[in-house]
Design a protein around this motif. Structure first.
Motif, mmCIF file in Angstrom:
data_model
loop_
_atom_site.group_PDB
_atom_site.id
_atom_site.type_symbol
_atom_site.label_atom_id
_atom_site.label_comp_id
_atom_site.label_asym_id
_atom_site.label_seq_id
_atom_site.Cartn_x
_atom_site.Cartn_y
_atom_site.Cartn_z
ATOM 1 N N LYS A 114 -2.642 4.285 14.026
ATOM 2 C CA LYS A 114 -1.321 4.819 14.412
ATOM 3 C C LYS A 114 -1.151 4.785 15.930
ATOM 4 O O LYS A 114 -0.074 4.492 16.444
ATOM 5 C CB LYS A 114 -1.159 6.256 13.876
ATOM 6 C CG LYS A 114 -0.760 6.293 12.404
ATOM 7 C CD LYS A 114 -0.944 7.675 11.799
ATOM 8 C CE LYS A 114 0.083 8.700 12.259
ATOM 9 N NZ LYS A 114 1.394 8.612 11.610
ATOM 10 N N LYS A 123 7.492 2.784 15.016
ATOM 11 C CA LYS A 123 7.593 4.210 14.676
ATOM 12 C C LYS A 123 6.564 4.602 13.629
ATOM 13 O O LYS A 123 6.345 3.869 12.659
ATOM 14 C CB LYS A 123 8.984 4.493 14.109
ATOM 15 C CG LYS A 123 10.018 4.667 15.180
ATOM 16 C CD LYS A 123 10.773 5.956 14.921
ATOM 17 C CE LYS A 123 11.779 6.182 16.019
ATOM 18 N NZ LYS A 123 12.055 7.576 16.257
ATOM 19 N N THR A 124 5.963 5.744 13.829
ATOM 20 C CA THR A 124 5.050 6.293 12.840
ATOM 21 C C THR A 124 5.248 7.812 12.839
ATOM 22 O O THR A 124 5.668 8.376 13.846
ATOM 23 C CB THR A 124 3.589 5.855 13.143
ATOM 24 O OG1 THR A 124 2.742 6.313 12.104
ATOM 25 C CG2 THR A 124 3.077 6.328 14.488
ATOM 26 N N ALA A 125 5.001 8.447 11.698
ATOM 27 C CA ALA A 125 5.265 9.891 11.600
ATOM 28 C C ALA A 125 4.453 10.647 12.654
ATOM 29 O O ALA A 125 3.317 10.267 12.956
ATOM 30 C CB ALA A 125 4.874 10.369 10.208
ATOM 31 N N GLU A 191 0.432 14.856 8.941
ATOM 32 C CA GLU A 191 1.618 14.137 9.413
ATOM 33 C C GLU A 191 2.876 14.883 9.025
ATOM 34 O O GLU A 191 2.887 15.643 8.053
ATOM 35 C CB GLU A 191 1.692 12.746 8.758
ATOM 36 C CG GLU A 191 0.690 11.754 9.258
ATOM 37 C CD GLU A 191 0.909 10.356 8.685
ATOM 38 O OE1 GLU A 191 0.460 9.407 9.310
ATOM 39 O OE2 GLU A 191 1.535 10.224 7.615
ATOM 40 N N ILE A 194 7.594 12.220 5.631
ATOM 41 C CA ILE A 194 8.762 11.344 5.745
ATOM 42 C C ILE A 194 9.376 11.188 4.358
ATOM 43 O O ILE A 194 8.793 10.553 3.472
ATOM 44 C CB ILE A 194 8.387 9.948 6.317
ATOM 45 C CG1 ILE A 194 7.588 10.069 7.620
ATOM 46 C CG2 ILE A 194 9.630 9.084 6.488
ATOM 47 C CD1 ILE A 194 8.349 10.641 8.800
ATOM 48 N N PHE A 277 4.967 1.571 4.407
ATOM 49 C CA PHE A 277 5.974 2.273 5.218
ATOM 50 C C PHE A 277 6.693 3.305 4.356
ATOM 51 O O PHE A 277 6.767 3.165 3.137
ATOM 52 C CB PHE A 277 7.060 1.291 5.708
ATOM 53 C CG PHE A 277 6.590 0.312 6.734
ATOM 54 C CD1 PHE A 277 6.730 0.574 8.086
ATOM 55 C CD2 PHE A 277 6.013 -0.892 6.343
ATOM 56 C CE1 PHE A 277 6.298 -0.344 9.039
ATOM 57 C CE2 PHE A 277 5.580 -1.817 7.290
ATOM 58 C CZ PHE A 277 5.723 -1.546 8.639
ATOM 59 N N SER A 280 13.109 6.192 6.254
ATOM 60 C CA SER A 280 13.909 7.423 6.227
ATOM 61 C C SER A 280 15.361 7.088 5.849
ATOM 62 O O SER A 280 15.774 5.929 5.949
ATOM 63 C CB SER A 280 13.829 8.120 7.581
ATOM 64 O OG SER A 280 14.397 7.284 8.551
ATOM 65 N N THR A 284 15.202 3.969 9.185
ATOM 66 C CA THR A 284 14.079 3.743 10.119
ATOM 67 C C THR A 284 12.772 3.589 9.355
ATOM 68 O O THR A 284 12.384 4.487 8.602
ATOM 69 C CB THR A 284 13.942 4.942 11.103
ATOM 70 O OG1 THR A 284 15.200 5.137 11.727
ATOM 71 C CG2 THR A 284 12.860 4.680 12.139
ATOM 72 N N TYR A 286 8.995 3.922 8.992
ATOM 73 C CA TYR A 286 7.860 4.641 9.594
ATOM 74 C C TYR A 286 6.577 4.024 9.051
ATOM 75 O O TYR A 286 6.333 4.048 7.841
ATOM 76 C CB TYR A 286 7.894 6.130 9.232
ATOM 77 C CG TYR A 286 8.931 6.889 10.007
ATOM 78 C CD1 TYR A 286 8.596 7.595 11.157
ATOM 79 C CD2 TYR A 286 10.259 6.900 9.590
ATOM 80 C CE1 TYR A 286 9.555 8.292 11.879
ATOM 81 C CE2 TYR A 286 11.231 7.593 10.303
ATOM 82 C CZ TYR A 286 10.868 8.283 11.444
ATOM 83 O OH TYR A 286 11.813 8.966 12.146
#
Ligand SMILES: Nc1ncnc2c1ncn2[C@@H]1O[C@H](COP(=O)(O)OP(=O)(O)O)[C@@H](O)[C@H]1O
Ligand SMILES: [Mg+2]
Length: 338
Positions: A114, A123-125, A191, A194, A277, A280, A284, A286
């Protein structure tokens, strides 16, 4: 060609007594070994089943191998276990399919992965790693976004990931993380949860890697908090449907594709991978994690399922992986002949 096949069968391993019931979830079945062997044999290759662990050490030097088709997960509760077999193959200077030890070791370590992808603008949580109960209780969880999601930091196949892996309060985070620390004897990744679509992406290639397909995992029973948990993976026929290509807006698909290929590059993946992934509701993607050694079970493996929905048979997928590795090594059947 003389092709070795390295693998770790569930059946060859003994679970530690008192350990979690999903301790061997990552390991392969005879069905997978059989299907890969058949694909390679039917393409005219001679396949040597090398297995894993000490059996592999014995067999790998018994005959000259042109290449090893590697699906071995490696042994022990080590975050670099997937690097074990490729490390030995590099020492013996035997070409093999898939990523190198460094990429395999990094990618099994979710928080480290990450960091690298986040640094590349993917983007990552939001996340927090805890490595001990002392560290866990020293952290002020009041500002952490809820619900939170907890998983072992260095596992795959949804090991340690359950329907109930979602924490709704700081108190729950602490109690659930303590349980995971003890049960899986490794750091725990916490995390931000999401919500949204569950997506997995197949990639093959090297110099110009290509997305093979984008698959959406759709729960048969609608829920706001779907988790592709170990319960679901074990019971996938009843619980989910697989949609390929994912019915998402073109713009979202191209964002997923870009994030996937960027991450593939930054992580140094080779030949193939499957990347997960969550997308959202605002579209997006994530990044959750990458599997440079994706499961190849002909019936239940996510990548083979995706391939079959794209009209690519299991045998064709295996040969595509082989051809990609051969091209990387500039090996051809012709120049391997004695
Ligand atoms: N931050 C998160 N928010 C929501 N769901 C998550 C999150 N992280 C993981 N999950 C769920 O758990 C599943 C397994 O997690 P993943 O990171 O892919 O681990 P594994 O290596 O075990 O596949 C995911 O496919 C997803 O359904
Ligand atoms: Mg996953």
């Amino acid at each position: 060609m003389q092709i070795g096949l390295s693998y770790d069968l569930k059946q060859a391993l003994n679970p530690v007594s008192g350990g979690p019931d999903d301790a061997l979830e990552e390991y392969d079945s005879p069905e997978t070994v059989e299907a890969i062997t058949n694909a390679l044999t039917q393409a005219g290759h001679t396949v040597y089943r090398l297995g894993g662990g000490k059996e592999f050490l014995r067999r790998v030097q018994e005959q000259k191998l042109d290449l090893v088709f590697n699906i071995a997960e490696g042994l022990g509760n080590y975050r670099s276990r997937e690097a074990q077999i490729p490390g030995i193959l590099e020492m013996l200077d035997i070409p093999y399919t898939g990523s190198d030890p460094q990429t395999l070791a990094v990618c099994l370590d979710k928080p480290l992965t990450k960091k690298l992808v986040a640094d590349a603008g993917i983007k990552t949580a939001r996340w927090q790693l805890v490595t001990s109960c002392e560290e866990l209780s020293a952290i002020d969880w009041s500002g952490f976004p809820l619900p939170a999601f907890l998983k072992p930091a260095c596992e795959g196949s949804s090991k340690g990931v359950r329907f109930a892996s979602r924490a709704g309060s700081a108190k729950e985070i602490v109690s659930m993380a303590a349980e995971l620390l003890t049960a899986y004897e490794q750091p725990v990744l916490i995390e931000e949860f999401i919500s949204g679509e569950e997506i997995t992406v197949g990639v093959t290639g090297n110099i110009q890697p290509k997305v093979l397909g984008i698959m959406r995992v759709v729960p048969k029973t609608k829920t706001d908090y779907f988790v592709y948990s170990v319960e679901v993976k074990r019971n996938w026929r009843q619980m989910v449907e697989y949609e390929v290509p994912a019915a998402l807006p073109a713009e979202t698909l191209s964002r997923i594709e870009k994030a996937t290929l960027d991450a593939y590059k930054v992580l140094g993946c080779r030949d193939l991978c499957r990347m997960d992934f969550r997308v959202s509701p605002d579209g997006t993607p994530y990044f959750l994690e990458v599997n440079p050694l994706p499961g190849l079970n002909p019936v239940s493996g996510d990548l083979p399922i995706m391939a079959s929905k794209l009209g690519i048979s299991h045998a064709e997928l295996v040969l595509k992986i082989l051809d990609t590795a051969l091209a990387r090594h500039s090996l051809t059947a012709a120049n391997c002949l004695p």
